[in-house]
Design a protein around this motif. Sequence first.
Motif, PDB file in Angstrom:
ATOM      1  N   GLN A   2       0.822  -1.207   0.000  1.00  0.00           N
ATOM      2  CA  GLN A   2       0.000   0.000   0.000  1.00  0.00           C
ATOM      3  C   GLN A   2       0.860   1.261   0.000  1.00  0.00           C
ATOM      4  O   GLN A   2       0.335   2.364  -0.128  1.00  0.00           O
ATOM      5  CB  GLN A   2      -0.947  -0.014   1.206  1.00  0.00           C
ATOM      6  CG  GLN A   2      -1.980  -1.126   1.153  1.00  0.00           C
ATOM      7  CD  GLN A   2      -2.892  -1.132   2.370  1.00  0.00           C
ATOM      8  OE1 GLN A   2      -2.713  -0.350   3.305  1.00  0.00           O
ATOM      9  NE2 GLN A   2      -3.873  -2.014   2.358  1.00  0.00           N
ATOM     10  N   ASN A   3       2.146   1.089   0.189  1.00  0.00           N
ATOM     11  CA  ASN A   3       3.080   2.225   0.106  1.00  0.00           C
ATOM     12  C   ASN A   3       4.215   1.850  -0.846  1.00  0.00           C
ATOM     13  O   ASN A   3       5.385   2.034  -0.548  1.00  0.00           O
ATOM     14  CB  ASN A   3       3.630   2.563   1.497  1.00  0.00           C
ATOM     15  CG  ASN A   3       4.007   4.025   1.636  1.00  0.00           C
ATOM     16  OD1 ASN A   3       3.773   4.832   0.734  1.00  0.00           O
ATOM     17  ND2 ASN A   3       4.595   4.385   2.755  1.00  0.00           N
ATOM     18  N   ALA A   4       3.818   1.320  -2.002  1.00  0.00           N
ATOM     19  CA  ALA A   4       4.777   0.704  -2.923  1.00  0.00           C
ATOM     20  C   ALA A   4       5.754   1.693  -3.540  1.00  0.00           C
ATOM     21  O   ALA A   4       6.890   1.334  -3.856  1.00  0.00           O
ATOM     22  CB  ALA A   4       4.023  -0.033  -4.032  1.00  0.00           C
ATOM     23  N   TYR A   5       5.342   2.945  -3.740  1.00  0.00           N
ATOM     24  CA  TYR A   5       6.228   3.907  -4.404  1.00  0.00           C
ATOM     25  C   TYR A   5       7.477   4.177  -3.564  1.00  0.00           C
ATOM     26  O   TYR A   5       8.595   4.145  -4.070  1.00  0.00           O
ATOM     27  CB  TYR A   5       5.487   5.214  -4.679  1.00  0.00           C
ATOM     28  CG  TYR A   5       4.347   5.077  -5.654  1.00  0.00           C
ATOM     29  CD1 TYR A   5       4.393   4.165  -6.696  1.00  0.00           C
ATOM     30  CD2 TYR A   5       3.204   5.865  -5.531  1.00  0.00           C
ATOM     31  CE1 TYR A   5       3.349   4.042  -7.594  1.00  0.00           C
ATOM     32  CE2 TYR A   5       2.145   5.752  -6.430  1.00  0.00           C
ATOM     33  CZ  TYR A   5       2.221   4.832  -7.455  1.00  0.00           C
ATOM     34  OH  TYR A   5       1.184   4.711  -8.342  1.00  0.00           O
ATOM     35  N   ILE A   6       7.284   4.437  -2.271  1.00  0.00           N
ATOM     36  CA  ILE A   6       8.443   4.693  -1.414  1.00  0.00           C
ATOM     37  C   ILE A   6       9.218   3.404  -1.181  1.00  0.00           C
ATOM     38  O   ILE A   6      10.441   3.415  -1.028  1.00  0.00           O
ATOM     39  CB  ILE A   6       8.011   5.343  -0.076  1.00  0.00           C
ATOM     40  CG1 ILE A   6       9.236   5.845   0.712  1.00  0.00           C
ATOM     41  CG2 ILE A   6       7.201   4.377   0.764  1.00  0.00           C
ATOM     42  CD1 ILE A   6       9.917   7.022   0.093  1.00  0.00           C
ATOM     43  N   GLY A   7       8.517   2.266  -1.215  1.00  0.00           N
ATOM     44  CA  GLY A   7       9.205   0.988  -1.077  1.00  0.00           C
ATOM     45  C   GLY A   7      10.167   0.743  -2.224  1.00  0.00           C
ATOM     46  O   GLY A   7      11.294   0.280  -2.028  1.00  0.00           O
TER      47      GLY A   7
END
Length: 205
Positions: free
Chosen positions: A166-171
């Motif tokens: 759900q926080n894939a971009y920063i991951g």
Amino acid sequence: MNWLILLTEEESDWGFGLCFDYLRNEKGFTWNHKRVYRIYCELSLNLRIRPRRRLKRHKPEPLKQPLRQNQVWSMDFMHDQLSDGRTYRLFNVLDDYRREGLAMEAGFSLPTIRVIRALSQLIEWRGKPSVIRCDNGPEFISREFTAWAHKHSIRIEYIQPVKPQQNAYIGRFNRTARYSWVSKHLFETLEEVRIMQHAGFVLQS
């Protein structure tokens, strides 16, 4: 007999106890408990397979692509060690619109006050985001941080526990930073991390 068959067809997950209580208390039958149970077994109603209760699972919403700059910022921490074993942290902030790295701050301890300071400096030159997406870490759920976000009219969007997608971009940003320079160097001091961090951050951005 007919009552038992009717009940077990209408209430498929009822066992003998519920059926007998219904017949005794709701219908007023005074049949003997053992006799009713014998008939229940003769009809093989005790061998019924109870249907599984299905949990209602909400389909997770896909990670939405922002339509403009400063619509959503994502942020997260990374951890690594110096050559002497001391652990340091990196606080990373990303604008989801173009996956643009906005900040990467290194420190042995990055408490809430440091997080707020880094974000406040970003807002001074970048403008404020409408939404900040983050996990449920103590720095992000603290009173100080939530009060700061409320003061700036910024909505905090917490991801669900154990749901990093759900926080894939920063991951993805964190993985790139780790494989491109964090894991390739064994730093002796935090200052070395900051120098390499600046170079690596510029390359990623």
